[in-house]
Design an enzyme around this catalytic site. Structure first.
Site: not given
Ligand code: BGP
Length: 495
Positions: A197, A390
């Site tokens: 990202e 993801e």
């Molecule tokens: C993405 C990231 C992750 C992750 C996910 C969920 O943007 O690449 O590392 O954690 O989001 O976000 P959060 O953990 O803030 O809920």
């Protein structure tokens, strides 16, 4: 929209889960690891109304200096330093992933575990041996590793001495890191992602690029795009290097896909949405096509941003284009042509609310169809293989007296999104794999909470680091296992 005509996912489609080193490993100062930028992300307890502070994943230079000098305010918590102790429990965790039938496991290598400050000329053997053991364990269970080189962390020394990715010198340090792990793991890892990202640089330049926000105050946008340029060059060089060292490997780029809808059918709103969408597609445009897109030249000029580029950069970008595109997908965005439009864009969650979508407990709009739209758009624009690396739901789970966790909401979310992936494949999109974010509960990236849970596997640990760390299966564990075993046909037939 009917889905009942769909059959199994194609043979070879990979189901699995995704993580990042800084959110699971812990052992921040074990095995010779140096401290990373993520080791300074704080957990700030919720306010009386339950709301949680934004941007605790940022750290200022002063906060870091105070912490290093042992003068952080009493009670400051850094949950990413302990993670969920994957460093010591990876065997148990991988066995559980195997029980679910994973074919693919996305993880990242902590740069500071291999080069503790980033400036060493020789790698830390103990760090290298740790990842050898993890890859061996995965492969022994028939799980392919998909490895991100840079997932929201870098040795803190690079931030302190060079201002992270703002400095061109960081490119050479990253190349040394990449060369080391490519040479070491070439026979074990065939799928790589350069940066997680990159578009996060606009939201948190500290998390995305290791730049202290206080050092770029008043010129945030300029700094974000300059740091991004250095990451583009680094990514391209590393892709070229990887192809040379590992001819059978695939090296991809990754974005947080922010699919943007126009708030109305008014042409000016649609145009605004097109512009905002382009600001997100900018990253794969450069990494897949190998050059800056024309709309960006105009955008940067109008914002008064001048990116320092070396004469050789254009050729480097052309010579190191990504083999595949991977995305994180959580939600969609709305755009509208209005005087405050600039102020509305660029946040983690769209400030304009889509009335057709429900929100997660953390206010993230849930939009499975948007995933299919995103996949169709990326396929149409680039024609490159795609991975959804993801996608997931952060939710507050309740542990019953008998220890069970009935997470139907997670199952519903997963089913709805997987069906859209299957639809996209039916549309002809070359989607190769799907890794659910956080197959095991982990420390949240944005808030450092544990209670924002994503996992099919529950980890007994609270926001303050209390708990036995015991792993237990939620209802979604067996459900996902069944989906994988049936190659997705159970999505339609069985609950
Ligand atoms: C993405 C990231 C992750 C992750 C996910 C969920 O943007 O690449 O590392 O954690 O989001 O976000 P959060 O953990 O803030 O809920």
């Amino acid at each position: 929209m009917t889905t009942t005509h769909l059959g199994a996912f194609p043979a070879g489609f990979l189901f699995g889960g995704a993580t990042a080193a800084n959110q699971i490993e812990g052992a921040a100062e074990e095995g010779g690891k140096g401290l990373s930028t993520s080791d300074f992300a704080r957990f700030v307890p919720p306010a009386a109304d339950g709301s949680i502070a934004d941007f605790t994943f940022d750290a200022t230079s002063e906060q870091v200096e105070e912490a290093l000098a042992g003068r952080a305010p009493e009670g400051t918590m850094y949950p990413k330093r302990h993670g969920i102790d994957f460093y010591h429990r990876y065997r148990e965790d991988i066995a559980l992933f195997a029980e679910m039938g994973f074919g693919l496991f996305r993880m990242s290598i902590s740069w500071a575990r291999i080069f503790p400050t980033g400036f060493e000329t020789e790698p830390n053997e103990e760090g290298l041996a740790f990842y050898d053991a993890v890859f061996d364990e995965l492969l022994a269970h028939g799980i392919q590793p998909l490895v991100t080189l840079s997932h929201y962390e870098m040795p803190i020394e690079i931030s302190r001495r060079l201002d992270g990715w703002l400095s061109r010198e960081t490119i050479a340090l990253f190349e040394r890191f990449a060369r080391t792990v490519f040479e070491r793991y070439a026979s074990k890892v065939k799928l790589w992602i350069t940066f997680n990202e990159m578009n996060m640089n606009l939201t948190s330049i500290y998390t995305g690029a290791g730049v202290f926000p206080d050092r770029v105050q008043g010129r945030e946008l300029q700094a974000a795009y300059q740091a991004t340029h250095h990451q583009f060059v680094a990514a391209a060089r590393v892709v070229a290097l990887g192809h040379e060292l590992m001819p059978d490997a695939q090296i991809g780029c990754m974005i947080c896909r922010l699919e943007t809808y126009a708030a109305t059918s008014k042409p000016a709103d649609v145009l605004r949405a097109t512009h905002e969408d382009n600001l997100n597609l900018f990253y794969p445009d450069v990494q897949v096509r190998g050059e800056y897109p024309t709309y960006m030249t105009r955008y940067l000029r109008e914002k008064g941003i001048e990116i320092a580029m070396a004469p050789e950069d254009a050729e480097i970008l052309r010579a190191g284009t990504a083999d595949f595109i991977s995305i994180s997908y959580y939600m969609t965005y709305l755009a509208e042509d209005r005087p405050d439009a600039d102020a509305l864009s660029g946040s983690l969650v769209s400030k304009l609310k889509n009335p057709y979508l429900e929100l997660s407990a953390w206010g993230w709009p849930v939009d499975p169809v948007g995933l299919r739209i995103a996949l169709l758009k990326l396929w149409g624009r680039y024609g490159k293989p795609l991975y959804v690396v993801e996608n997931g739901l952060g939710a507050r789970d309740r542990v019953e007296e008998n220890g069970r966790i009935h997470d139907d909401y997670r199952i519903d979310y997963l089913r709805a999104h997987l069906l859209q992936v299957r639809e996209a494949i039916e549309d002809g999109v070359d989607v190769r794999g799907y890794t659910w974010w956080g197959p095991i509960d982990l420390v949240s990236c944005s808030t450092s909470q544990m209670t924002k849970r994503y996992g099919f596997i529950h980890v007994d640990q609270d926001d303050y680091g209390n708990g036995t760390l015991a792993r237990t299966k939620k209802d979604s564990f067996d459900w996902y296992a069944h989906v994988i075993a049936s190659r997705g046909t159970s999505l339609i037939d069985v609950d």
